[in-house]
Structures are given as structure tokens and as C-alpha cells.
Motif scaffolding. Structure first.
Motif, PDB file in Angstrom:
ATOM      1  N   HIS A 130      37.829  46.765  44.599  1.00 37.36           N
ATOM      2  CA  HIS A 130      38.402  45.418  44.721  1.00 37.36           C
ATOM      3  C   HIS A 130      39.811  45.369  44.156  1.00 37.36           C
ATOM      4  O   HIS A 130      40.065  45.905  43.080  1.00 37.36           O
ATOM      5  CB  HIS A 130      37.535  44.418  43.951  1.00 37.36           C
ATOM      6  CG  HIS A 130      36.138  44.333  44.465  1.00 37.36           C
ATOM      7  ND1 HIS A 130      35.036  44.314  43.645  1.00 37.36           N
ATOM      8  CD2 HIS A 130      35.672  44.286  45.727  1.00 37.36           C
ATOM      9  CE1 HIS A 130      33.946  44.245  44.389  1.00 37.36           C
ATOM     10  NE2 HIS A 130      34.305  44.237  45.655  1.00 37.36           N
ATOM     11  N   GLU A 173      41.566  45.165  40.247  1.00 39.29           N
ATOM     12  CA  GLU A 173      40.662  45.653  39.197  1.00 39.29           C
ATOM     13  C   GLU A 173      41.185  47.001  38.685  1.00 39.29           C
ATOM     14  O   GLU A 173      40.564  48.046  38.826  1.00 39.29           O
ATOM     15  CB  GLU A 173      39.232  45.719  39.732  1.00 39.29           C
ATOM     16  CG  GLU A 173      38.734  44.324  40.112  1.00 39.29           C
ATOM     17  CD  GLU A 173      37.259  44.268  40.493  1.00 39.29           C
ATOM     18  OE1 GLU A 173      36.557  45.276  40.379  1.00 39.29           O
ATOM     19  OE2 GLU A 173      36.818  43.177  40.905  1.00 39.29           O
ATOM     20  N   HIS A 196      34.480  48.474  37.782  1.00 38.57           N
ATOM     21  CA  HIS A 196      35.012  47.188  38.240  1.00 38.57           C
ATOM     22  C   HIS A 196      35.579  46.426  37.043  1.00 38.57           C
ATOM     23  O   HIS A 196      35.456  46.868  35.900  1.00 38.57           O
ATOM     24  CB  HIS A 196      33.898  46.342  38.867  1.00 38.57           C
ATOM     25  CG  HIS A 196      33.433  46.848  40.188  1.00 38.57           C
ATOM     26  ND1 HIS A 196      33.747  46.244  41.367  1.00 38.57           N
ATOM     27  CD2 HIS A 196      32.678  47.945  40.514  1.00 38.57           C
ATOM     28  CE1 HIS A 196      33.210  46.921  42.372  1.00 38.57           C
ATOM     29  NE2 HIS A 196      32.548  47.954  41.893  1.00 38.57           N
TER      30      HIS A 196
HETATM   31 ZN   LIG Z   1      34.875  44.519  41.598  1.00 41.34          ZN
END
Ligand SMILES: [Zn+2]
Length: 398
Positions: free
Chosen positions: A187, A190, A285
């Protein structure tokens, strides 16, 4: 040979993700420019080039309220508190390598205000510590030049950027204790996981026992988001809106509808076949902060998802991990085997354990475990510590 590195802006692409919304003689007001309707983690990102300024510059960052309506599946309520910690995690950098925390930042409404000293050139201003594409290129070159790592291009991103897999085999293939999967950056924004995995790759050789295992590492899965910020992330730029995962790579590990997840699944599958069994998968993450939580933690499977032995081992590792790795000791009972995320995919496909590591966007811990603001060094320290936890837990005789 020319070795000069191009700057982020020279490439014509930029991971900037903020916009100016006002200016006065001595000041600028800025805000994240993430598309509306995507509250939650996605708004926790701000990166902007500030023009040269001959005099002190007063900067205000207005933070979104985080309480607007989110699409189904993206509803992470309670983010409004992030504006309150903003003053602790504003960083400035001239070169994109050395980041200085602006310790004189002040809270200002739901946001922060800071005074930048005069600067003869553009400076980066960021919420959090960015990791740029050229840092990944440097890591890839490091691994390619190292005798320990085999680097392969395992596929291309949706926009055609190369995705690399790094494999470090065991020193004695006949006495291999199994394989670890390590992955980061599904993502955009991150960045902490990239620092952690970068340091893990560079420091593994110094960790006793590491050589008994195979290490399969995809340091950056979402290459397009690394290069272009949210504008490159299929979850936010609309290029994958018609897919069941909506472009969220970590919701694509059942369908494998994206080139990124297919490439990584093949790479990890090959490593599992060459060096069985898969012992553990960790996916880095940055977590969801709420008024009660820093966003740090480790996901664990809900009760009944794993068999009793594996469930006990997962809980034992989770406690062990928190002893080694200074993040909030929050076991997020969240995972289900049929979920389309990477950790669940690894467990249902290969067995072993699989967990998502969530790193806080604002809270680090010092050597005495006192909460302090995050830094690049803190993020980097987490990778080798996570590797040490893996090695020690899965080699009980050490
Ligand atoms: Zn993430």
C-alpha cells in the motif's frame, strides 16, 4: 560510466501527495490531496516539495477530519486523532536521504504549524519518513552485488515497472530448516516496511542462525505507488476499480487478478518448492491508528481458524516477537484463512505461520521502551529485529 542519480523529480514522476491551498506573504497552507471519500490510513500521507524561500516560511498543514463517509471495505473510523500527533512527525529534507524532525512544530487546529528556516533550494516536507524509488534501486544493486542474494525480476507492475524478488538460500541445502517469506509495501505511503526490509536484507549475514534458512523477500510489491504515490496505486487511481479487490493488492491473494500479486505468488511458490517447509510469512504494513492504538501490532488468526497446535505456536511467536521488536504489543485478532490477504494466502497455501506486521505512523520506542516519535533509524531497526525473532523462534536450540 555515468553514475549520477536522478532526483525524484528528474524522472518526471513524483510521489508527492499534497497540495497548496493558500498562501500569504510569509506562509503557505497545505493539505493531503488523497481523493475524497477515502478516509482512514490513506489520508495519513503528506509529501511535498517546498520552493526555495529567502526568508523564514510559516507552514500550516490542515489535516482532513477522517470522519467523512468511506467506501465499504475502507472504513477505518476514529482517525481524527491523527491531526493531534502531526506535530511530532513532520520531517524536512534537502536530499531525500537525511530527514530532520521539525521539533518546533505546533498543533494548529486539526493539524500543525511550523516555521521553516530560509532555504536556497527546494526542500522536501513530509509527514512520516519517505522511502524513494532510488532507495529501492540502491537496495536492489546491493543485493545483486552480494554473494548471499540471488535477485530476479519476477514480473512487472500494472504500469510496467519491474518487481524484484531476492532469495537467500541456506548455507547447506541438505540441512535447511525451511523458508521465511518477507514482503513489504502493498500500500502506498506505508514506507516504514521498506526501511525495515531494506535493513533486514543488508544485515541478515550478521545474524547467527540466518544461514540455516532460506529467505524469500519481495521488498516492494506496489512499485507504481512507490514511484507515483497514491496516483500510482491501483486502489486509488481507478485503474482497477472493476476488479473484486478494487486495486487493493492485499485483497487480491485469492483471485490473483493483478500482475503484482501473480508475480509474487509465483516467486514465493518457487522458493517454497526449493526449500521446504515454509515456516513463517511476515508482511510489513503501517497500521490503523485510533484514539486507543498507535497502529502498531501483529495480526493473529481468529479463534478456531488454525488448529490448536498452530494457534498455540502463533500466540507464542507473537509474544516472542514483541519482546524482540519494539512496536506496540497489540495482537490484532483479525485474520481468517479465507481472507484475500497475503498472510492468509501463505498459511492456506503452504502451512506454517503467516502474519501482518503493522508499524505505527507516529509512535516509536527507545531502548528503555519509552514511547518516542518515529524516525528513519527506528523503522530500519525493526527489520533485523524481526529477522532475529524469526530465527530464534524457529530454531529453539539456539
Ligand atoms: Zn497496508
Amino acid at each position: 560510466m555515468k553514475t549520477a542519480q536522478k532526483s525524484e523529480t528528474d524522472t518526471g514522476e513524483s510521489p508527492e501527495c499534497a497540495k497548496e491551498i493558500g498562501s500569504t506573504g510569509d506562509g503557505l497552507t497545505m493539505t493531503p490531496d488523497t481523493p475524497g471519500g477515502i478516509p482512514g490510513n490513506a489520508q495519513f500521507s503528506f509529501l511535498k516539495r517546498v520552493p526555495p524561500h529567502a526568508r523564514e516560511l510559516r507552514l500550516r498543514i490542515i489535516w482532513p477530519d477522517g470522519e467523512s463517509k468511506a467506501p465499504t471495505g475502507f472504513d477505518y473510523p476514529g482517525n481524527a486523532n491523527f491531526g493531534l500527533v502531526l506535530k511530532d512527525i513532520l520531517f524536512v529534507s534537502e536530499d531525500g536521504d537525511t530527514w530532520t524532525r521539525l521539533s518546533d512544530a505546533r498543533p494548529h487546529g486539526l493539524g500543525a504549524e511550523v516555521t521553516l528556516p530560509p532555504a536556497g533550494r527546494k526542500v522536501w516536507l513530509s509527514v512520516g519518513v519517505p522511502y524513494f524509488e532510488r532507495h529501492l534501486r540502491a537496495l536492489t544493486h546491493y543485493a545483486e552485488a552480494s554473494a548471499d542474494w540471488a535477485v530476479t525480476e519476477i514480473g512487472k507492475s500494472g504500469e510496467g515497472r519491474p518487481i524484484h524478488g531476492f532469495l537467500r538460500g541456506p548455507s547447506d541445502p541438505r540441512a535447511c530448516h525451511g523458508t521465511f517469506f518477507i514482503q513489504a509495501y502493498q500500500h502506498y505511503s506505508e514506507w516504514a516496511g521498506l526501511y525495515a526490509v531494506d535493513a533486514l536484507v543488508r544485515n541478515l549475514a550478521g545474524l547467527p542462525g540466518a544461514e540455516r534458512f532460506a529467505w524469500a523477500v519481495v521488498p516492494c510489491l506496489n512499485r507504481d505507488a512507490l514511484a507515483c504515490g497514491w496516483r500510482g496505486d491501483a486502489m486509488h487511481n481507478g485503474t482497477a476499480a472493476d476488479l473484486p479487490c478494487g486495486g487493493n493488492l492485499n485483497r487480491d491473494w485469492t483471485a490473483l487478478s493483478r500482475p503484482e500479486t501473480r508475480a509474487a505468488a509465483d516467486f514465493f511458490g518457487g522458493a517454497a518448492e526449493a526449500h521446504p517447509p515454509v515456516r513463517h510469512a511476515l508482511d510489513f504494513h503501517m497500521g490503523w491508528s485510533t484514539p486507543e492504538r498507535s497502529g502498531g501490532g501483529l495480526t493473529v488468526f481468529k479463534e478456531g481458524e488454525l488448529n490448536a497446535t498452530e494457534a498455540r505456536r502463533e500466540r507464542a511467536f507473537t509474544d516472542f516477537f514483541f519482546e524482540y521488536v519494539p512496536i506496540e504489543d497489540f495482537a490484532w485478532e483479525h485474520s481468517e484463512l479465507d481472507r484475500p490477504n497475503f498472510a492468509a494466502w501463505s498459511v492456506r497455501t503452504f502451512g506454517g505461520l503467516g502474519q501482518t506486521v503493522e508499524i505505527s505512523r507516529f509512535r516509536a520506542y527507545d531502548a528503555a521502551r519509552k514511547p518516542v516519535p518515529v524516525s528513519r533509524d527506528y523503522y530500519a531497526s525493526l527489520g533485523p529485529k524481526a529477522a532475529e525473532a524469526l530465527i530464534r523462534f524457529h530454531t529453539p536450540a539456539l
